[in-house]
Design a protein around this motif. Structure first.
Motif, PDB file in Angstrom:
ATOM      1  N   UNK A   1      -0.552  11.108   1.915  1.00  0.00           N
ATOM      2  CA  UNK A   1      -1.958  10.541   2.133  1.00  0.00           C
ATOM      3  C   UNK A   1      -2.922  10.623   0.799  1.00  0.00           C
ATOM      4  N   UNK A   2      -2.484  11.260  -0.322  1.00  0.00           N
ATOM      5  CA  UNK A   2      -2.772  10.812  -1.622  1.00  0.00           C
ATOM      6  C   UNK A   2      -2.627   9.616  -2.231  1.00  0.00           C
ATOM      7  N   UNK A   3      -1.397   9.151  -1.977  1.00  0.00           N
ATOM      8  CA  UNK A   3      -0.905   8.181  -2.651  1.00  0.00           C
ATOM      9  C   UNK A   3      -0.904   6.847  -1.592  1.00  0.00           C
ATOM     10  N   UNK A   4      -1.075   6.970  -0.197  1.00  0.00           N
ATOM     11  CA  UNK A   4      -1.113   5.976   0.674  1.00  0.00           C
ATOM     12  C   UNK A   4      -2.210   6.456   1.784  1.00  0.00           C
ATOM     13  N   UNK A   5      -3.414   6.726   1.549  1.00  0.00           N
ATOM     14  CA  UNK A   5      -4.277   7.170   2.526  1.00  0.00           C
ATOM     15  C   UNK A   5      -4.339   6.186   3.799  1.00  0.00           C
ATOM     16  N   UNK A   6      -4.137   4.800   3.639  1.00  0.00           N
ATOM     17  CA  UNK A   6      -4.155   3.777   4.804  1.00  0.00           C
ATOM     18  C   UNK A   6      -3.161   4.391   5.866  1.00  0.00           C
TER      19      UNK A   6
ATOM     20  N   UNK B   1      -7.070   0.775   2.108  1.00  0.00           N
ATOM     21  CA  UNK B   1      -6.111  -0.209   1.676  1.00  0.00           C
ATOM     22  C   UNK B   1      -6.188  -0.429   0.107  1.00  0.00           C
ATOM     23  N   UNK B   2      -7.364  -0.892  -0.145  1.00  0.00           N
ATOM     24  CA  UNK B   2      -7.529  -1.176  -1.563  1.00  0.00           C
ATOM     25  C   UNK B   2      -7.327  -0.158  -2.576  1.00  0.00           C
ATOM     26  N   UNK B   3      -7.466   1.279  -2.149  1.00  0.00           N
ATOM     27  CA  UNK B   3      -7.138   2.335  -3.043  1.00  0.00           C
ATOM     28  C   UNK B   3      -5.698   2.430  -2.820  1.00  0.00           C
ATOM     29  N   UNK B   4      -5.095   2.381  -1.900  1.00  0.00           N
ATOM     30  CA  UNK B   4      -3.589   2.436  -1.938  1.00  0.00           C
ATOM     31  C   UNK B   4      -2.819   1.408  -2.694  1.00  0.00           C
TER      32      UNK B   4
ATOM     33  N   UNK C   1       1.015  -1.352   0.014  1.00  0.00           N
ATOM     34  CA  UNK C   1       0.068   0.038   0.089  1.00  0.00           C
ATOM     35  C   UNK C   1       0.930   1.386  -0.074  1.00  0.00           C
ATOM     36  N   UNK C   2       2.061   1.470  -0.153  1.00  0.00           N
ATOM     37  CA  UNK C   2       2.850   2.261  -0.117  1.00  0.00           C
ATOM     38  C   UNK C   2       3.827   2.312  -1.247  1.00  0.00           C
ATOM     39  N   UNK C   3       4.736   3.567  -1.789  1.00  0.00           N
ATOM     40  CA  UNK C   3       5.691   3.209  -2.736  1.00  0.00           C
ATOM     41  C   UNK C   3       6.850   2.513  -2.558  1.00  0.00           C
TER      42      UNK C   3
ATOM     43  N   UNK D   1       7.548   8.699  -8.853  1.00  0.00           N
ATOM     44  CA  UNK D   1       6.214   8.372  -8.621  1.00  0.00           C
ATOM     45  C   UNK D   1       5.896   8.748  -7.324  1.00  0.00           C
ATOM     46  N   UNK D   2       5.152   9.478  -6.881  1.00  0.00           N
ATOM     47  CA  UNK D   2       4.583   9.633  -5.327  1.00  0.00           C
ATOM     48  C   UNK D   2       5.631  10.291  -4.582  1.00  0.00           C
ATOM     49  N   UNK D   3       5.497  10.274  -3.423  1.00  0.00           N
ATOM     50  CA  UNK D   3       6.325  10.798  -2.171  1.00  0.00           C
ATOM     51  C   UNK D   3       7.485  10.232  -1.923  1.00  0.00           C
ATOM     52  N   UNK D   4       8.364   9.775  -2.883  1.00  0.00           N
ATOM     53  CA  UNK D   4       9.707   9.108  -2.762  1.00  0.00           C
ATOM     54  C   UNK D   4      10.396   9.832  -1.359  1.00  0.00           C
ATOM     55  N   UNK D   5      10.438  11.095  -1.132  1.00  0.00           N
ATOM     56  CA  UNK D   5      11.104  11.360  -0.191  1.00  0.00           C
ATOM     57  C   UNK D   5      10.711  11.096   1.235  1.00  0.00           C
ATOM     58  N   UNK D   6       9.290  10.833   1.239  1.00  0.00           N
ATOM     59  CA  UNK D   6       8.995   9.892   2.707  1.00  0.00           C
ATOM     60  C   UNK D   6       8.723   8.462   2.637  1.00  0.00           C
ATOM     61  N   UNK D   7       9.413   7.794   1.583  1.00  0.00           N
ATOM     62  CA  UNK D   7       9.334   6.407   1.739  1.00  0.00           C
ATOM     63  C   UNK D   7       9.662   5.772   2.947  1.00  0.00           C
ATOM     64  N   UNK D   8      10.831   6.349   3.829  1.00  0.00           N
ATOM     65  CA  UNK D   8      11.333   5.788   4.710  1.00  0.00           C
ATOM     66  C   UNK D   8      10.287   5.702   5.632  1.00  0.00           C
TER      67      UNK D   8
END
Length: 541
Positions: free
Chosen positions: A373-378, A462-465, A212-214, A425-432
């Motif tokens: 929270x747009x790419x992984x609101x879960x 979760x399904x959306x993410x 559910x995350x990048x 793609x998405x919030x790569x800076x916050x993947x950690x």
């Protein structure tokens, strides 16, 4: 008639979990539970490689890959231009004194003679910076990822020459990257189990991070510095959760966080906060005995903190020595130099930490094309868990440094001049932060899975993410949405696109899904079919 003696009620079994006494999980012991981590690893790894491709032309990842292969072939952490000619920009001086830009794919004796005579000159690519040693360059993105993948390269090189087999090099690297992220998924599951979270909610929580995350759509697809950092952060958290029960785990915790910092400098925030937490554990019993009159004197327990600090120290010394030898100072880094020489100029920045905090926070968390929270609101459930943890601070004390790490990491990246992370793609800076936000679900995840309406809401998020990550993993290619119509988001005049709800990255790749997949495949094939070896070794010069 004599009565049978009434059986005594048995006390519920309890176990030490994450530094607090918790009731044993209701999960039934058996083969299924013991094999669940294996199934989690296989499910995650299978999802990551299912798209059959690699992240195309990702320069941030290519730097670590290139320098690791060079370390294997040439036994050096730095590169000279002739060793990787395809990765440099070449200019040939003409007889009339003018310069002509040429492409060099494979080194030969004629080029070598021109290079030695100074007629052929090279300029580094984006993912390398010049060292203080003339003619030698190092990886912009540090040492950690280079060292992490090196043993895997050594094994793969036994079966094929990775320098000559570009396809094996790229797809082998993707397999290793997918294994590292799948390993992080398993470690998150095991950490939740240390808190006596039942097996099913713990597995759901772990897969929330893994699918559910990048971590899926980006980190698992190639070797960014974040890719091994995710694994080592998850490993450090798992060790930390068991430190009070088994103090010797503090040594492994220190090594894990030390390696995470070697991979990604911002992980130093987590490393220092965990060290502060262990220091607090060492001081707290003594503080209590002094504050409470008549309380039993409790000896200071310095062992976990000392083990953590001493085991992590070699990694700090290695990082400092590497930077000092190649860059002239232990306190600088390739990323800082790379940003100053390339990114800040190209992106119109006049300072490293120039973004207003409110703007950066809004962008990182809620931007239509970069918001976490747009790419992984879960992951919002992690915020709920962070609040709930303070209702039982003794039980969830280990989560305190993780909460602080998330807050400080988000704020640091929000101030960065390049808060959106460039082309990605998405919030790569916050993947950690995904690792810690998932672990912050621990106080609530079991209840969410058990209560029907909570489970329904969580399931939708979760399904959306997961769907967003599928879109990225299968159709993202560098510069697709980011450079649509020539409106590159790295340029100041086009940066408003990051805030547009009618022109989003997710929407672009949904609309152009098939087209994006075909283009992505073509880009990958073109690169893998380039002539010449990836690295020229000393004996081939």
């Amino acid at each position: 008639m004599s009565r049978k003696p009434r059986p005594k009620p048995q006390k519920s079994k309890s176990r030490r979990a994450g530094g607090f006494t918790a009731r044993a999980p209701a999960a039934r012991p058996g083969r299924v539970n013991r094999s669940l981590p294996v199934w989690l690893f296989l499910a995650s790894f299978g999802a990551y490689i299912l798209n059959g491709g690699v992240f195309p032309l990702a320069n941030d990842a290519k730097g670590s890959m290139l320098f690791s292969l060079n370390a294997l072939k040439n036994h050096s952490l730095s590169i000279e231009p002739w060793q990787a000619p395809a990765d440099f920009i070449w200019r040939l001086t003409q007889p009339d004194g003018t310069e002509k830009r040429i492409k060099v794919g494979q080194w030969n004796s004629q080029l070598d003679a021109l290079y030695r005579d100074g007629q052929l000159s090279a300029r580094e690519g984006y993912y390398m910076v010049p060292s203080v040693h003339p003619g030698r360059y190092i990886n912009t993105f540090g040492l950690g990822a280079v060292l992490t993948v090196l043993p895997a390269y050594a094994v793969m090189n036994l079966f094929t020459d990775l320098a000559a087999n570009r396809s094996a090099w790229y797809y082998g690297t993707k397999a290793v990257s997918s294994m590292l992220v799948a390993g992080a998924v398993v470690l998150i599951f095991l950490t939740m189990r240390r808190f006596a979270i039942p097996a099913v909610p713990a597995a759901v929580g772990a897969l929330t991070f893994g699918l559910g995350t990048i971590a899926w759509s980006v980190s698992s697809q190639l070797l960014w510095q974040q890719t091994p950092a995710l694994f080592f952060l998850a490993l450090g958290a798992w060790c930390l959760a068991g430190v009070e029960a088994r103090p010797r785990l503090a040594a492994y915790c220190g090594m894990a966080f030390g390696m995470a910092t070697l991979c990604r400098p911002t992980a130093a925030i987590s490393t220092l906060l965990v060290g502060g937490y262990l220091l607090w554990l060492a001081l707290w019993p003594g503080v209590l005995s002094r504050l409470r009159p008549g309380a039993e004197r409790v000896a200071f327990n310095w062992r976990p903190f000392l083990l953590y600090a001493l085991s992590g120290l070699p990694f700090a010394l290695l990082l400092g020595a590497y930077n000092a030898y190649y860059l002239g100072s232990p306190f600088t880094s390739g990323q800082v130099l790379g940003a100053e020489q390339i990114d800040m100029i190209r992106k119109g920045a006049d300072g490293f930490w120039q973004t207003p905090l409110a703007e950066g926070l809004a962008g990182l968390l809620f931007s239509p094309s970069r918001g976490l929270f747009v790419y992984s609101p879960v992951l919002a459930l992690g915020l709920v868990g962070a609040v709930m943890a303070w209702k039982s601070p003794r039980a969830f004390a280990m989560l305190i440094p993780l909460q602080a790490a998330v807050v400080l990491d988000v704020m640091l990246n929000a101030k960065h001049f390049d808060w959106w992370g460039g082309l990605t793609y998405g919030p790569r800076r916050l993947v950690d932060t995904g690792v810690f936000l998932t672990l912050l679900m621990i106080p609530v995840i079991a209840r969410v899975v058990r209560v029907r309406w909570m489970c329904a809401v969580f399931g939708v998020l979760l399904l959306y993410s997961v769907s967003v990550q599928v879109i990225g993993a299968w159709s993202y290619y560098l510069g697709g949405w980011e450079n649509k119509g020539g409106m590159n988001i790295d340029r100041v005049e086009h940066r408003h696109r990051l805030w547009s709800w009618s022109d989003t990255q997710i929407g672009f790749h949904v609309t152009h899904f098939q087209e994006s997949m075909r283009y992505r495949k073509a880009v990958i094939e073109d690169y893998l079919n380039l002539e010449g070896p990836v690295i020229t070794s000393l004996r081939e010069r």
